[in-house]
Write a protein that holds these residues in place. Sequence first.
Motif, PDB file in Angstrom:
ATOM      1  N   SER A 111       0.819  -1.206   0.000  1.00  0.00           N
ATOM      2  CA  SER A 111       0.000   0.000   0.000  1.00  0.00           C
ATOM      3  C   SER A 111       0.858   1.263   0.000  1.00  0.00           C
ATOM      4  CB  SER A 111      -0.922  -0.009   1.226  1.00  0.00           C
ATOM      5  OG  SER A 111      -1.520   1.248   1.410  1.00  0.00           O
ATOM      6  N   LEU A 112       1.862   1.308   0.860  1.00  0.00           N
ATOM      7  CA  LEU A 112       2.687   2.504   0.981  1.00  0.00           C
ATOM      8  C   LEU A 112       3.642   2.691  -0.193  1.00  0.00           C
ATOM      9  CD1 LEU A 112       3.447   2.425   4.797  1.00  0.00           C
ATOM     10  CD2 LEU A 112       2.042   4.096   3.560  1.00  0.00           C
ATOM     11  N   SER A 113       3.906   1.632  -0.943  1.00  0.00           N
ATOM     12  CA  SER A 113       4.843   1.741  -2.066  1.00  0.00           C
ATOM     13  C   SER A 113       4.157   2.186  -3.364  1.00  0.00           C
ATOM     14  CB  SER A 113       5.574   0.415  -2.276  1.00  0.00           C
ATOM     15  OG  SER A 113       4.668  -0.588  -2.682  1.00  0.00           O
ATOM     16  N   LEU A 114       2.849   2.311  -3.352  1.00  0.00           N
ATOM     17  CA  LEU A 114       2.126   2.734  -4.550  1.00  0.00           C
ATOM     18  C   LEU A 114       2.300   4.240  -4.770  1.00  0.00           C
ATOM     19  CD1 LEU A 114      -1.107   0.620  -3.973  1.00  0.00           C
ATOM     20  CD2 LEU A 114       0.697   0.199  -5.662  1.00  0.00           C
ATOM     21  N   PRO A 115       2.253   4.693  -6.022  1.00  0.00           N
ATOM     22  CA  PRO A 115       2.472   6.114  -6.328  1.00  0.00           C
ATOM     23  C   PRO A 115       1.545   7.034  -5.523  1.00  0.00           C
ATOM     24  CG  PRO A 115       2.390   4.815  -8.352  1.00  0.00           C
ATOM     25  CD  PRO A 115       1.997   3.896  -7.224  1.00  0.00           C
ATOM     26  N   GLY A 116       2.141   8.056  -4.928  1.00  0.00           N
ATOM     27  CA  GLY A 116       1.391   9.069  -4.196  1.00  0.00           C
ATOM     28  C   GLY A 116       1.044   8.712  -2.759  1.00  0.00           C
ATOM     29  N   ARG A 117       1.234   7.469  -2.370  1.00  0.00           N
ATOM     30  CA  ARG A 117       0.805   7.024  -1.035  1.00  0.00           C
ATOM     31  C   ARG A 117       1.676   7.574   0.086  1.00  0.00           C
ATOM     32  NH1 ARG A 117      -2.758   5.993   1.517  1.00  0.00           N
ATOM     33  NH2 ARG A 117      -1.992   4.158   2.571  1.00  0.00           N
ATOM     34  N   LEU A 118       2.982   7.728  -0.133  1.00  0.00           N
ATOM     35  CA  LEU A 118       3.834   8.235   0.945  1.00  0.00           C
ATOM     36  C   LEU A 118       3.395   9.626   1.380  1.00  0.00           C
ATOM     37  CD1 LEU A 118       7.559   7.276   0.205  1.00  0.00           C
ATOM     38  CD2 LEU A 118       5.952   6.237   1.795  1.00  0.00           C
ATOM     39  N   ARG A 149      -8.496   2.614   6.329  1.00  0.00           N
ATOM     40  CA  ARG A 149      -9.355   2.350   5.160  1.00  0.00           C
ATOM     41  C   ARG A 149      -8.692   2.778   3.861  1.00  0.00           C
ATOM     42  NH1 ARG A 149     -14.200   4.293   8.647  1.00  0.00           N
ATOM     43  NH2 ARG A 149     -14.882   2.312   9.508  1.00  0.00           N
ATOM     44  N   ARG A 150      -7.937   3.870   3.896  1.00  0.00           N
ATOM     45  CA  ARG A 150      -7.243   4.295   2.682  1.00  0.00           C
ATOM     46  C   ARG A 150      -6.157   3.289   2.299  1.00  0.00           C
ATOM     47  NH1 ARG A 150      -6.831  10.445   1.344  1.00  0.00           N
ATOM     48  NH2 ARG A 150      -4.999  10.607   2.658  1.00  0.00           N
ATOM     49  N   GLY A 151      -5.543   2.671   3.298  1.00  0.00           N
ATOM     50  CA  GLY A 151      -4.586   1.604   3.007  1.00  0.00           C
ATOM     51  C   GLY A 151      -5.254   0.443   2.301  1.00  0.00           C
ATOM     52  N   LEU A 152      -6.428   0.072   2.787  1.00  0.00           N
ATOM     53  CA  LEU A 152      -7.184  -1.006   2.147  1.00  0.00           C
ATOM     54  C   LEU A 152      -7.580  -0.619   0.721  1.00  0.00           C
ATOM     55  CD1 LEU A 152      -8.658  -3.713   2.078  1.00  0.00           C
ATOM     56  CD2 LEU A 152     -10.606  -2.586   3.197  1.00  0.00           C
ATOM     57  N   GLN A 153      -8.040   0.602   0.537  1.00  0.00           N
ATOM     58  CA  GLN A 153      -8.423   1.055  -0.805  1.00  0.00           C
ATOM     59  C   GLN A 153      -7.239   0.991  -1.767  1.00  0.00           C
ATOM     60  OE1 GLN A 153      -9.996   4.930   0.055  1.00  0.00           O
ATOM     61  NE2 GLN A 153     -12.058   4.166   0.494  1.00  0.00           N
ATOM     62  N   ALA A 154      -6.061   1.330  -1.273  1.00  0.00           N
ATOM     63  CA  ALA A 154      -4.864   1.253  -2.119  1.00  0.00           C
ATOM     64  C   ALA A 154      -4.576  -0.188  -2.516  1.00  0.00           C
ATOM     65  CB  ALA A 154      -3.664   1.866  -1.387  1.00  0.00           C
ATOM     66  N   SER A 158      -4.745  -1.743  -6.313  1.00  0.00           N
ATOM     67  CA  SER A 158      -3.508  -2.250  -6.916  1.00  0.00           C
ATOM     68  C   SER A 158      -3.738  -3.482  -7.777  1.00  0.00           C
ATOM     69  CB  SER A 158      -2.491  -2.580  -5.822  1.00  0.00           C
ATOM     70  OG  SER A 158      -2.843  -3.803  -5.182  1.00  0.00           O
ATOM     71  N   GLY A 159      -4.921  -4.073  -7.642  1.00  0.00           N
ATOM     72  CA  GLY A 159      -5.203  -5.294  -8.381  1.00  0.00           C
ATOM     73  C   GLY A 159      -4.842  -6.554  -7.624  1.00  0.00           C
ATOM     74  N   TRP A 160      -4.343  -6.395  -6.395  1.00  0.00           N
ATOM     75  CA  TRP A 160      -3.974  -7.551  -5.571  1.00  0.00           C
ATOM     76  C   TRP A 160      -5.232  -8.329  -5.226  1.00  0.00           C
ATOM     77  CZ3 TRP A 160      -5.019  -9.553  -0.780  1.00  0.00           C
ATOM     78  CH2 TRP A 160      -4.132 -10.509  -0.302  1.00  0.00           C
ATOM     79  N   THR A 161      -5.176  -9.659  -5.367  1.00  0.00           N
ATOM     80  CA  THR A 161      -6.348 -10.494  -5.074  1.00  0.00           C
ATOM     81  C   THR A 161      -6.133 -11.465  -3.931  1.00  0.00           C
ATOM     82  OG1 THR A 161      -5.662 -12.218  -6.616  1.00  0.00           O
ATOM     83  CG2 THR A 161      -7.055 -10.445  -7.504  1.00  0.00           C
TER      84      THR A 161
END
Length: 165
Positions: A111-118, A149-154, A158-161
């Motif tokens: 979640s934190l490594s996705l663009p804009g998340r930091l 919740r924003r972590g979960l949304q990320a 991300s497409g993670w299943t």
Amino acid sequence: EKEGLVEIAAHRRPRVRRLLLDEVREIYELRATLYALVSRRIVGNAAESDLGLLRENQQQQEAAVEAGDVERYFWLTVAFRNNEAVIAGNSTVRRVLDSFGVRTLQLRHLSLSLPGRLHASVSDHERLLRAYEEREADVAAALTQSIVRRGLQAIEGSGWTGRAD
């Protein structure tokens, strides 16, 4: 194995069990609720020195974001959450959060490594710390639930299943 972290099949090596997306959603729902409780307890119980510890951690998070250091930021965020759990002073809640933390470390990192998340995360933590300092329990509880919740949304975005491909 009892915690559901590994699978041990007959005549095979143990392997880390992957969580399904529905399980992740359930865990994050409970994490959001428990961290809201933690935030309320911090507002009610934290000494100025406790808030100073969180402020110091927040400043280190800001430096990691400025450096673009996702790995350092991730571990500082884990430390921030661990410090919150200690300051809250509820050992049962802390044990449950530790159990969920182990199960979700990889996902929290994703979640934190996705663009804009930091930048979003460090801003959210700054607002949460301000709510602690201003002794705003309802605001702190709402913010911490929003962070989870924003972590979960990320993760969902991300497409993670959770399924092995």
